[in-house]
Scaffold this motif. Sequence first.
Motif, PDB file in Angstrom:
ATOM      1  N   UNK A  46     -87.349 -62.262 -64.284  1.00 36.84           N
ATOM      2  CA  UNK A  46     -87.126 -64.132 -64.395  1.00 36.84           C
ATOM      3  C   UNK A  46     -85.559 -63.517 -63.745  1.00 36.84           C
ATOM      4  N   UNK A  47     -84.914 -64.317 -62.941  1.00 38.12           N
ATOM      5  CA  UNK A  47     -83.977 -63.536 -61.832  1.00 38.12           C
ATOM      6  C   UNK A  47     -83.838 -63.043 -61.266  1.00 38.12           C
ATOM      7  N   UNK A  48     -84.927 -61.943 -60.697  1.00 41.39           N
ATOM      8  CA  UNK A  48     -84.928 -60.520 -59.739  1.00 41.39           C
ATOM      9  C   UNK A  48     -85.506 -59.594 -61.187  1.00 41.39           C
ATOM     10  N   UNK A  49     -85.146 -59.677 -62.257  1.00 40.55           N
ATOM     11  CA  UNK A  49     -85.934 -58.763 -63.211  1.00 40.55           C
ATOM     12  C   UNK A  49     -86.757 -58.502 -63.999  1.00 40.55           C
ATOM     13  N   UNK A  50     -87.658 -57.134 -63.851  1.00 40.64           N
ATOM     14  CA  UNK A  50     -88.573 -57.580 -65.032  1.00 40.64           C
ATOM     15  C   UNK A  50     -88.759 -56.397 -65.884  1.00 40.64           C
ATOM     16  N   UNK A  51     -89.811 -57.056 -67.180  1.00 44.87           N
ATOM     17  CA  UNK A  51     -89.509 -56.364 -68.649  1.00 44.87           C
ATOM     18  C   UNK A  51     -90.689 -54.781 -67.654  1.00 44.87           C
ATOM     19  N   UNK A  52     -90.559 -53.444 -68.252  1.00 45.03           N
ATOM     20  CA  UNK A  52     -91.439 -53.057 -67.876  1.00 45.03           C
ATOM     21  C   UNK A  52     -91.726 -52.144 -69.055  1.00 45.03           C
ATOM     22  N   UNK A  53     -92.910 -50.852 -69.239  1.00 40.01           N
ATOM     23  CA  UNK A  53     -92.587 -50.079 -69.934  1.00 40.01           C
ATOM     24  C   UNK A  53     -92.878 -48.524 -68.933  1.00 40.01           C
ATOM     25  N   UNK A  54     -91.985 -47.927 -69.828  1.00 37.40           N
ATOM     26  CA  UNK A  54     -92.631 -46.299 -68.398  1.00 37.40           C
ATOM     27  C   UNK A  54     -93.782 -45.766 -68.952  1.00 37.40           C
TER      28      UNK A  54
END
Length: 112
Positions: free
Chosen positions: A75-83
Amino acid sequence: MKELLSAACAVALFAGLLVGAEPVLAYSGEVYTVCRLDPRGDNYLSLRTCRSSRCPEIRRLRPGQFLWTEEPFPQKGWRAVLLMRDINDEYATNQPRGYVFEKYICYVDMTQ
């Protein structure tokens, strides 16, 4: 009579949506790794609390850090992530989560 017509329209609209609907599958995540950093620069990727470089930094990620995505598209170049602790950390549930800029992560093909 007006309420009856409104209810009939709602039912027709819902039925029309069902006819053309495809099954919705849950996104189960994919593995990525931190990449494309400039080794002559900062050489880290910020894990942030929200989708903006103005948001607080949670942690600095080094090249090769594995990440598990929580959504199928940026979304607008950003990703939700978990390490992830390592490449085999399938569940990564107790690890920090946040947002990274997608330009600096690379997909890891786990089918091989």
